[in-house]
Design a protein around this motif. Structure first.
Motif, PDB file in Angstrom:
ATOM      1  N   LEU A 167      26.179  40.477  68.083  1.00 35.99           N
ATOM      2  CA  LEU A 167      26.684  40.884  66.778  1.00 35.99           C
ATOM      3  C   LEU A 167      25.776  40.359  65.671  1.00 35.99           C
ATOM      4  O   LEU A 167      24.959  39.457  65.905  1.00 35.99           O
ATOM      5  CB  LEU A 167      28.099  40.332  66.583  1.00 35.99           C
ATOM      6  N   PRO A 168      25.887  40.907  64.464  1.00 33.00           N
ATOM      7  CA  PRO A 168      25.130  40.333  63.340  1.00 33.00           C
ATOM      8  C   PRO A 168      25.480  38.856  63.154  1.00 33.00           C
ATOM      9  O   PRO A 168      26.618  38.431  63.362  1.00 33.00           O
ATOM     10  CB  PRO A 168      25.598  41.170  62.140  1.00 33.00           C
ATOM     11  N   ASN A 169      24.492  38.078  62.774  1.00 35.11           N
ATOM     12  CA  ASN A 169      24.656  36.632  62.549  1.00 35.11           C
ATOM     13  C   ASN A 169      25.045  35.875  63.813  1.00 35.11           C
ATOM     14  O   ASN A 169      25.720  34.847  63.744  1.00 35.11           O
ATOM     15  CB  ASN A 169      25.700  36.357  61.456  1.00 35.11           C
ATOM     16  N   ALA A 170      24.603  36.357  64.966  1.00 34.79           N
ATOM     17  CA  ALA A 170      24.874  35.638  66.217  1.00 34.79           C
ATOM     18  C   ALA A 170      23.812  34.585  66.501  1.00 34.79           C
ATOM     19  O   ALA A 170      23.927  33.844  67.476  1.00 34.79           O
ATOM     20  CB  ALA A 170      24.956  36.614  67.384  1.00 34.79           C
ATOM     21  N   GLY A 171      22.777  34.527  65.672  1.00 37.60           N
ATOM     22  CA  GLY A 171      21.731  33.522  65.863  1.00 37.60           C
ATOM     23  C   GLY A 171      20.515  34.037  66.612  1.00 37.60           C
ATOM     24  O   GLY A 171      19.705  33.237  67.093  1.00 37.60           O
ATOM     25  N   LYS A 172      20.345  35.352  66.704  1.00 39.32           N
ATOM     26  CA  LYS A 172      19.221  35.909  67.452  1.00 39.32           C
ATOM     27  C   LYS A 172      17.885  35.587  66.784  1.00 39.32           C
ATOM     28  O   LYS A 172      16.932  35.183  67.459  1.00 39.32           O
ATOM     29  CB  LYS A 172      19.390  37.423  67.584  1.00 39.32           C
ATOM     30  N   SER A 173      17.792  35.776  65.483  1.00 39.76           N
ATOM     31  CA  SER A 173      16.539  35.506  64.780  1.00 39.76           C
ATOM     32  C   SER A 173      16.200  34.021  64.801  1.00 39.76           C
ATOM     33  O   SER A 173      15.029  33.635  64.927  1.00 39.76           O
ATOM     34  CB  SER A 173      16.617  36.004  63.335  1.00 39.76           C
ATOM     35  N   THR A 174      17.223  33.174  64.692  1.00 45.90           N
ATOM     36  CA  THR A 174      16.983  31.721  64.767  1.00 45.90           C
ATOM     37  C   THR A 174      16.477  31.337  66.147  1.00 45.90           C
ATOM     38  O   THR A 174      15.576  30.501  66.291  1.00 45.90           O
ATOM     39  CB  THR A 174      18.279  30.957  64.445  1.00 45.90           C
ATOM     40  N   PHE A 175      17.049  31.944  67.170  1.00 45.33           N
ATOM     41  CA  PHE A 175      16.595  31.689  68.537  1.00 45.33           C
ATOM     42  C   PHE A 175      15.123  32.078  68.673  1.00 45.33           C
ATOM     43  O   PHE A 175      14.310  31.320  69.216  1.00 45.33           O
ATOM     44  CB  PHE A 175      17.443  32.492  69.522  1.00 45.33           C
ATOM     45  N   LEU A 176      14.765  33.263  68.161  1.00 49.06           N
ATOM     46  CA  LEU A 176      13.385  33.731  68.263  1.00 49.06           C
ATOM     47  C   LEU A 176      12.438  32.814  67.497  1.00 49.06           C
ATOM     48  O   LEU A 176      11.353  32.476  67.990  1.00 49.06           O
ATOM     49  CB  LEU A 176      13.288  35.156  67.729  1.00 49.06           C
ATOM     50  N   ALA A 177      12.840  32.376  66.306  1.00 40.63           N
ATOM     51  CA  ALA A 177      11.977  31.523  65.497  1.00 40.63           C
ATOM     52  C   ALA A 177      11.802  30.145  66.120  1.00 40.63           C
ATOM     53  O   ALA A 177      10.762  29.506  65.940  1.00 40.63           O
ATOM     54  CB  ALA A 177      12.552  31.396  64.089  1.00 40.63           C
ATOM     55  N   THR A 178      12.809  29.664  66.851  1.00 36.92           N
ATOM     56  CA  THR A 178      12.747  28.333  67.445  1.00 36.92           C
ATOM     57  C   THR A 178      11.819  28.285  68.654  1.00 36.92           C
ATOM     58  O   THR A 178      11.070  27.318  68.833  1.00 36.92           O
ATOM     59  CB  THR A 178      14.151  27.871  67.860  1.00 36.92           C
ATOM     60  N   CYS A 179      11.851  29.323  69.480  1.00 35.47           N
ATOM     61  CA  CYS A 179      11.074  29.270  70.732  1.00 35.47           C
ATOM     62  C   CYS A 179       9.762  30.039  70.660  1.00 35.47           C
ATOM     63  O   CYS A 179       9.002  30.038  71.641  1.00 35.47           O
ATOM     64  CB  CYS A 179      11.911  29.774  71.899  1.00 35.47           C
ATOM     65  N   THR A 180       9.462  30.702  69.543  1.00 32.67           N
ATOM     66  CA  THR A 180       8.192  31.418  69.393  1.00 32.67           C
ATOM     67  C   THR A 180       7.620  31.124  68.007  1.00 32.67           C
ATOM     68  O   THR A 180       8.227  30.414  67.200  1.00 32.67           O
ATOM     69  CB  THR A 180       8.373  32.942  69.539  1.00 32.67           C
ATOM     70  N   ARG A 181       6.461  31.689  67.729  1.00 38.52           N
ATOM     71  CA  ARG A 181       5.838  31.538  66.409  1.00 38.52           C
ATOM     72  C   ARG A 181       6.234  32.662  65.462  1.00 38.52           C
ATOM     73  O   ARG A 181       5.716  32.753  64.342  1.00 38.52           O
ATOM     74  CB  ARG A 181       4.314  31.489  66.539  1.00 38.52           C
ATOM     75  N   ALA A 182       7.127  33.526  65.903  1.00 36.74           N
ATOM     76  CA  ALA A 182       7.608  34.596  65.028  1.00 36.74           C
ATOM     77  C   ALA A 182       8.398  33.990  63.869  1.00 36.74           C
ATOM     78  O   ALA A 182       9.063  32.964  64.033  1.00 36.74           O
ATOM     79  CB  ALA A 182       8.472  35.571  65.809  1.00 36.74           C
ATOM     80  N   ARG A 183       8.340  34.631  62.727  1.00 32.15           N
ATOM     81  CA  ARG A 183       9.051  34.136  61.554  1.00 32.15           C
ATOM     82  C   ARG A 183       9.920  35.247  60.961  1.00 32.15           C
ATOM     83  O   ARG A 183       9.642  35.777  59.880  1.00 32.15           O
ATOM     84  CB  ARG A 183       8.069  33.600  60.509  1.00 32.15           C
ATOM     85  N   PRO A 184      10.975  35.632  61.677  1.00 34.26           N
ATOM     86  CA  PRO A 184      11.874  36.664  61.139  1.00 34.26           C
ATOM     87  C   PRO A 184      12.675  36.122  59.969  1.00 34.26           C
ATOM     88  O   PRO A 184      12.829  34.909  59.801  1.00 34.26           O
ATOM     89  CB  PRO A 184      12.775  36.981  62.338  1.00 34.26           C
ATOM     90  N   LYS A 185      13.196  37.028  59.168  1.00 34.04           N
ATOM     91  CA  LYS A 185      14.023  36.621  58.035  1.00 34.04           C
ATOM     92  C   LYS A 185      15.355  36.095  58.555  1.00 34.04           C
ATOM     93  O   LYS A 185      16.008  36.719  59.393  1.00 34.04           O
ATOM     94  CB  LYS A 185      14.250  37.808  57.101  1.00 34.04           C
ATOM     95  N   ILE A 186      15.773  34.917  58.074  1.00 33.28           N
ATOM     96  CA  ILE A 186      17.015  34.286  58.510  1.00 33.28           C
ATOM     97  C   ILE A 186      17.858  33.975  57.275  1.00 33.28           C
ATOM     98  O   ILE A 186      17.386  33.335  56.327  1.00 33.28           O
ATOM     99  CB  ILE A 186      16.740  32.980  59.289  1.00 33.28           C
ATOM    100  N   ALA A 187      19.104  34.443  57.263  1.00 35.02           N
ATOM    101  CA  ALA A 187      20.001  34.177  56.142  1.00 35.02           C
ATOM    102  C   ALA A 187      21.438  34.292  56.635  1.00 35.02           C
ATOM    103  O   ALA A 187      21.714  34.881  57.683  1.00 35.02           O
ATOM    104  CB  ALA A 187      19.744  35.146  54.988  1.00 35.02           C
ATOM    105  N   ASN A 188      22.366  33.750  55.863  1.00 34.12           N
ATOM    106  CA  ASN A 188      23.768  33.696  56.264  1.00 34.12           C
ATOM    107  C   ASN A 188      24.529  34.905  55.722  1.00 34.12           C
ATOM    108  O   ASN A 188      25.474  34.774  54.944  1.00 34.12           O
ATOM    109  CB  ASN A 188      24.413  32.392  55.785  1.00 34.12           C
TER     110      ASN A 188
END
Length: 366
Positions: A167-188
């Motif tokens: 679902l939206p805001n499930a933490g997918k982008s944060t997961f990606l940013a933590t384990c890779t060098r990708a920098r997706p937009k993260i907001a609440n």
């Protein structure tokens, strides 16, 4: 760079050059005769997969591709040159559809792969070609054939080893940013991610590509929210990581909502290997976490991982190793899973997301 995964283009192969009508007229040559050369062949339109691209944004600004016309034949038996071809460069994972949006022309899955989508017309014969014992002086020649022209759809399906869904805001982008060098937009707020993101995770010395797609909500297969259009980017993955936020009041229902959308979309996602993880566990106390893990286990039928990507990556190594294990096993069993079986599939009817307006913007500037 903007992300564009679907666009429509017009292609036109070159017409063949016309044959020439000509006769020898040199002085002191007693018998002349026809010497008109043939016309050159028209150029082709090719699609080639190249490295370093992950979007079709170039085709937002150029939608017409025309190859050169073949050069006309000339006297003295001079044949015309072939027209120059046009090569459209696309990222790996691009599919080419006919104008109906259903007939698959080719599936470009490997770097260096080329496919001709429009064939140039043959050049016409000059009058020298028609000379015979019964027709010593033909005074006609053939025109060149028309090159193929068509309108095609380009659709990109990113090639990744694992896909992140939820679902939206499930933490997918944060997961990606933590384990890779990708920098997706993260907001609440919901739908922070507007287009898919790719990242490369390193696990025990091996690299794997992760794909993060915009969140799904109930009714996504009917176009609600951002719809299920971006699910095509996880069709080629070997495993799905399904994230459910610990902040959800009913984690079991949250899981079932996304699961229902995956099943409704089809395209093999309903049978794909899945790992379930309860994310954002740092936002709840231990007692609540225990209850939500139990509820999620009942809903998904497996013991979910508990992770917190935002606070030092708690539980992340275990999830990444589990993903790596499934990916390696899948590669050993079926090394061609993320690719088309033969590299190119012709004239097959396949499921395709509804075509949107190719002038829409999908995502902000990176």
């Amino acid at each position: 760079m903007k992300f564009l995964d679907q666009t429509k283009v017009y292609v036109k192969a070159g017409d063949g050059g016309a044959g020439s009508v000509s006769f020898r007229r040199e002085k002191f040559i007693e018998f002349g005769g026809p010497d008109g050369g043939d016309g050159g062949r028209g150029g082709d339109v090719w699609v080639e997969t190249v490295n370093g691209l992950n979007t079709l944004i170039d085709y937002r600004y150029q939608q017409h591709f025309k190859a050169e016309t073949g050069v006309h034949g000339m006297g003295r038996n001079r044949h015309g040159a072939k027209g120059g071809s046009v090569v459209m460069k696309v990222p790996a994972g691009t599919q080419i559809f006919e104008e109906d949006g259903e007939t698959l022309i080719c599936d470009m899955t490997e770097v260096g792969q080329k496919y001709r989508i429009a064939k140039g017309g043959n050049g016409g014969f000059g009058n020298a070609y028609f000379r015979s014992s019964t027709n010593q002086a033909p005074d006609w020649a053939n025109p060149g054939q028309d090159g193929e022209e068509k309108t095609v759809w380009l659709r990109l399906k990113l090639i990744a080893d694992a896909g992140l869904v939820g679902l939206p805001n499930a933490g997918k982008s944060t997961f990606l940013a933590t384990c890779t060098r990708a920098r997706p937009k993260i907001a609440n707020y919901p739908f922070t991610t507007l287009h898919p993101n790719l990242g490369v995770a390193t696990v025990d010395g091996k690299e794997y590509v992760l794909a993060d797609i915009p969140g799904l909500i109930e009714g996504a297969h009917e176009g609600i929210g951002l719809g299920d259009r971006f699910l095509g980017h996880v069709e080629r993955t070997r495993v799905l990581l399904h994230l459910v936020s610990a902040q959800e009041e009913n984690v079991g229902q949250a899981y079932k909502t996304v699961r229902a959308e995956l099943d409704a979309y089809g395209a093999g996602l309903e049978h794909k290997a899945e790992i379930v993880a309860l994310s954002q566990i740092d936002t709840v106390d231990a007692e609540t976490l225990k209850k939500k893990k139990a509820a999620l286990k009942r809903a998904c039928g497996q013991t979910p991982f508990a992770i917190s990507a935002a606070t030092g990556g708690k539980g992340m190594p275990e999830v990444l190793r589990e993903l790596a294990g499934i990916i390696e096993t899948s590669k050993a069993q079926d090394p061609n899973l993320p690719k088309a079986e033969s590299g190119v599939m012709l004239n097959q009817k396949v499921k395709m997301a509804p075509m949107g307006d190719d002038e829409d913007d999908w995502g902000d500037d990176d």
